[in-house]
Design an enzyme around this catalytic site. Structure first.
Site, short mmCIF file in Angstrom:
data_model
loop_
_atom_site.label_atom_id
_atom_site.label_comp_id
_atom_site.label_asym_id
_atom_site.label_seq_id
_atom_site.Cartn_x
_atom_site.Cartn_y
_atom_site.Cartn_z
N HIS A 21 -9.29 -8.65 -2.17
CA HIS A 21 -9.96 -7.69 -2.72
C HIS A 21 -9.64 -7.48 -3.99
CE1 HIS A 21 -7.41 -4.35 -2.01
NE2 HIS A 21 -7.28 -4.79 -0.68
N HIS A 24 -5.74 -6.74 -4.73
CA HIS A 24 -4.93 -7.97 -4.95
C HIS A 24 -4.94 -8.49 -6.14
CE1 HIS A 24 -6.07 -8.06 -0.22
NE2 HIS A 24 -4.90 -7.62 -0.30
N CYS A 135 2.03 0.37 15.52
CA CYS A 135 0.79 0.13 14.80
C CYS A 135 0.64 -1.33 14.45
CB CYS A 135 0.30 0.93 13.67
SG CYS A 135 -1.23 0.34 12.84
N CYS A 138 -0.07 -2.03 10.72
CA CYS A 138 0.97 -1.99 9.93
C CYS A 138 2.11 -2.83 10.31
CB CYS A 138 1.54 -0.61 9.87
SG CYS A 138 0.36 0.75 9.28
N CYS A 154 -2.96 5.86 13.75
CA CYS A 154 -2.30 5.55 12.76
C CYS A 154 -2.93 5.92 11.58
CB CYS A 154 -2.14 4.17 12.67
SG CYS A 154 -1.77 3.50 10.94
N HIS A 157 -4.68 3.26 9.45
CA HIS A 157 -5.73 2.52 9.95
C HIS A 157 -6.63 3.26 10.88
CE1 HIS A 157 -2.71 -0.42 8.50
NE2 HIS A 157 -3.92 -1.06 8.15
N LYS A 309 -10.95 5.73 -1.06
CA LYS A 309 -9.91 4.47 -0.87
C LYS A 309 -10.83 3.15 -0.58
CE LYS A 309 -6.48 2.91 2.22
NZ LYS A 309 -5.56 3.33 3.30
N LYS A 312 -13.86 -1.45 3.85
CA LYS A 312 -14.77 -2.27 4.35
C LYS A 312 -15.68 -1.36 5.04
CE LYS A 312 -14.84 -7.22 4.42
NZ LYS A 312 -14.56 -8.36 4.74
N1 MSP Z 1 1.86 -8.79 3.46
C1 MSP Z 1 2.08 -7.49 2.83
C2 MSP Z 1 2.78 -7.53 1.60
C3 MSP Z 1 4.18 -8.46 2.21
S1 MSP Z 1 5.08 -8.68 0.48
C4 MSP Z 1 6.75 -9.08 1.10
C5 MSP Z 1 0.77 -6.73 2.29
N2 MSP Z 1 -0.09 -7.28 1.79
S2 MSP Z 1 -1.88 -6.68 1.68
O1 MSP Z 1 -2.45 -7.89 1.56
O2 MSP Z 1 -1.99 -5.55 2.44
O3 MSP Z 1 -1.39 -6.79 0.02
C6 MSP Z 1 -0.93 -5.25 -0.43
C7 MSP Z 1 -0.90 -5.08 -1.89
O4 MSP Z 1 -2.19 -5.40 -2.42
C8 MSP Z 1 -0.47 -3.68 -2.29
O5 MSP Z 1 1.06 -3.56 -2.29
C9 MSP Z 1 -0.89 -3.82 -3.55
O6 MSP Z 1 -0.21 -4.44 -4.74
C10 MSP Z 1 -2.35 -4.38 -3.47
N3 MSP Z 1 -3.30 -3.52 -3.25
C11 MSP Z 1 -4.06 -3.61 -2.24
N4 MSP Z 1 -5.09 -2.68 -2.19
C12 MSP Z 1 -4.95 -1.65 -3.49
C13 MSP Z 1 -5.82 -1.08 -4.13
N5 MSP Z 1 -6.86 -0.47 -3.60
N6 MSP Z 1 -5.50 -0.77 -5.36
C14 MSP Z 1 -4.38 -1.28 -5.98
N7 MSP Z 1 -3.79 -2.04 -5.32
C15 MSP Z 1 -3.67 -2.33 -4.13
O7 MSP Z 1 0.82 -5.41 2.27
#
Ligand code: MSP
Length: 662
Positions: A21, A24, A135, A138, A154, A157, A309, A312
């Site tokens: 999304h 990322h 959780c 998480c 959680c 979530h 936030k 989905k």
């Molecule tokens: N897999 C773990 C990270 C492991 S790193 C060793 C994880 N993955 S995640 O797919 O949930 O991605 C998290 C990252 O995506 C966040 O830390 C951030 O960088 C980014 N974001 C996810 N949602 C976001 C927003 N709504 N806004 C900005 N960035 C966000 O956690």
């Protein structure tokens, strides 16, 4: 001889529990922009990204979908890679935690941890019993106070946590409190923005708890050799990617070059959700294992939609894939990095996207390039003019027009420093203030007036050379964020489309006499009404009627229905050139919102073509096509005639192209 310092930058590795999304994409684009800016300055910069593929959650999703877990991981990981390709993200390595090299690296780190002693001399890893609320989303135990009641949910979530008791290995994080505090306070671990650094110090101040580093009930993970019924905790597995990707397992040359030896920076970009893992667990684990810890972390802000936030369940996700398909990579990259301050939360709105696109990209940058190139074609035969006699190197030469303080080098320095500090919006706003000044300089200098006097040829050449050089430098400075647009501008300037290097940051690179390339529109405007971020295919613009209204005799009164047959629309002139062999006719490319039309107008005796670019005009949009001096015209620009000279009808305010005039 010492090895040159290197710059290692990472994004989090993303869970494959769902497709990517916009959050990322946000981190990954920021990482790419910083890396490109560093490479452009000649620094040895390496960008790592990848996917996090182990854990209970991923195993469960694959089961629900009825496919083998590895196959499921392969498919979703490929979607991430594909999106980064579409967004022009140029990473050096894409790591997957299901790779063999990763598994070997994690096991090596685990071996070091088992042997490690804490600063107080005790074992860093010990076995004990864990009991608590877990959780699975998480992949973490939660403190009782954190849970939402009723139901022990959680907080992130909103799902029930499971009461779990198991024999686990633990990491003695509590023994690293002093070391962590010192690392942060001394700046050996730099955490930005400052509020996040203080948050980390606050957590340390409250006292750190040991955390368990193996899991008994999870199957999809790396088995612990000493207890094959356990897998390593997913966060130990995931965090290790930052070194396993460089071949920590084999002490490979990349590991030596970018992490252990010559690295000036071991730098992680993260979201605020994973701050605890990255700023506390990870540095302490590495310190225990005798591996250098990261020395810089930047915690980015959160993107929300209508203040909520992205989720989905609320149905407010923003699909980066759909955005790129519609608008191409550059506008998406630009908007994400320009709209919010990188360390702060900000709200994504479709209006803001369209607004920034139309005003910053289509108007400001697009018009600057188009005006400059149009004038060069007209006054300099499409070639770079002679270098001005004024002193080379520093001043842009517009100071007398604009009172712009400072020099080109200083300006480039400010922008590059801002990229380096991840003040990405600030870097872009600095470039755009320059773009604004250049557009203003064109109006103030009115080169079309200078061109009327052959004695002022030198002045004209000097102005145009400087303008062209400034356009080139603007392209160089936007390259980290919009590499494609930069490449296209280089092409229009007759330069090869290659990645800019340090030499391109200095003034005077355009060689006089060298031919310029063809002018092409950079960012065609988008209509205001259109939704930009949902995943439905774009709407086709409404069909243009082709009936032509018969010109009414002036004396006769007209029925409103007859007038309504005339489709009058606002248009913006994108390009203008004289029709060969005619004194009066000028060929125009006019943006009418959904399309760019070619029109021919008899206004050349009153307007120099280059003065027309960027003007808003009123257009009769549903005239049958006609040919004037062999050039096709698809409509008519409205103008009054004063003593036989045209005066264009324009607007008393900003009107988006395509707006119907009634
Ligand atoms: N897999 C773990 C990270 C492991 S790193 C060793 C994880 N993955 S995640 O797919 O949930 O991605 C998290 C990252 O995506 C966040 O830390 C951030 O960088 C980014 N974001 C996810 N949602 C976001 C927003 N709504 N806004 C900005 N960035 C966000 O956690």
């Amino acid at each position: 001889m010492t090895a040159p310092r290197t710059f290692f930058l990472t994004t989090p590795i993303y869970y494959v529990n769902d497709v990517p999304h916009v959050g990322h994409a946000y981190t990954t684009i920021a990482a790419d922009a910083l890396t490109r800016s560093r490479r452009m300055q000649g620094k040895d910069a390496f960008l790592l990204t990848g996917t996090d593929e182990h854990g209970q959650n991923i195993e469960r999703i694959a089961r629900e979908k009825g496919i083998a877990t590895q196959l499921y991981c392969d498919q979703v990981s490929a979607v991430f890679r594909d999106l980064w390709d579409r967004l022009d993200v140029r990473y050096d390595r894409f790591i997957r935690t299901t790779e063999d090299l990763h598994v070997r690296g994690v096991l090596k780190l685990w071996g070091r941890l088992l042997e490690a002693k804490c600063p107080d001399g005790r074992d860093a890893v010990y076995s004990g019993t864990y009991a608590g609320w877990y959780c699975p989303r998480c992949e973490a135990f939660k403190d009782e106070e954190e849970l939402k009641q009723p139901g022990n949910l959680c907080p992130d979530h909103e799902r029930a946590c499971e009461w779990t008791e198991e024999e686990n290995y633990f990491f003695r994080l509590s023994a690293y409190e002093g070391w962590l505090r010192d690392a942060v306070v001394s700046g050996r671990l730099r955490i930005d923005p400052e509020a996040r650094r203080n948050e980390v110090l606050g957590i340390v101040g409250q006292g750190l708890k040991d955390f368990s580093v193996s899991r008994a009930r999870v199957k999809w993970g790396i088995p612990v050799p000493q207890r094959p019924d356990h897998v390593l905790y997913v966060w130990v597995d995931a965090l290790s990617n930052y070194i396993t990707a460089l071949d920590y397992a084999g002490d490979g040359p990349l590991y030596e070059k970018y992490w252990a030896g010559a690295a000036a920076e071991r730098f992680h970009l993260i979201g605020k959700d994973i701050l605890r893992f990255h700023c506390l667990y990870w540095p302490a684990l590495l310190e225990a294992a005798g591996v250098p810890p990261p020395n810089r972390e930047f915690v980015q802000g959160w993107i929300t939609k209508e203040g909520k936030k992205l989720s989905k369940t609320t149905g407010n996700v923003i699909d980066p894939q759909a955005l790129v398909e519609r608008h191409g990579p550059d506008p998406v990259r630009y908007f994400l990095l320009r709209e919010g301050s990188y360390g702060q939360d900000w709200d994504f709105t479709d209006q803001a996207f369209v607004g920034r696109y139309n005003s910053d990209l289509a108007n400001d940058l697009g018009n600057l390039v188009s005006r400059a190139l149009t004038m060069l074609a007209r006054y300099c035969g499409g070639k770079v003019p002679p270098t001005p006699a004024a002193p080379r190197g520093t001043a842009l030469g517009f100071e007398e027009d604009l009172q712009v303080p400072g020099t080109t080098e200083r300006r480039c320095g400010v922008v590059l420093d801002r990229y380096e500090a991840l003040e990405l919006a600030g870097a872009l706003s600095e470039v755009w203030s320059w773009v604004g000044q250049l557009n203003q300089a064109i109006v103030l200098r009115s080169p079309w007036e200078i061109a009327k006097d052959p004695e002022r040829r030198g002045e004209l050449d000097a102005f145009l050379y400087r303008l062209l050089e400034a356009v080139r430098l603007v392209a160089v400075l936007v390259y980290p964020v919009m590499p494609r647009a930069a490449g296209r501008i280089f092409g229009m300037l007759g330069l090869p489309d290659r990645d800019p290097g340090p030499e391109d940051l200095s003034w005077g690179r355009l060689a006089p006499g060298s031919p310029l390339g063809a002018l092409e529109p950079l960012f065609p405007r988008i209509e205001k009404e259109r939704t930009v971020s949902d995943s439905k295919p774009p709407q086709a613009p409404p069909p243009v009627e082709t009936t032509q209204a018969a010109p009414p005799p002036t004396a006769e009164k007209l029925d409103i229905a007859d007038f309504a047959k005339v489709e009058l629309r606002a248009g913006r002139i994108q390009a203008a050139e004289k029709v060969a062999g005619s004194k009066k006719l000028v060929k125009l490319q006019v943006d009418l919102g959904g399309e760019v039309r070619q029109l021919v107008a008899g206004i050349a005796d009153a307007y120099a073509p280059e003065s027309l670019v960027g003007k808003s005009v009123a257009v009769v949009a549903n005239l049958k096509p006609a040919k004037l001096m062999g050039v096709e015209s698809n409509g008519m620009v409205l103008a009054a005639s004063l003593d036989g000279k045209a005066v264009l009808c324009t607007f008393d305010g900003e009107v988006p192209p395509g707006t119907r005039i009634k």
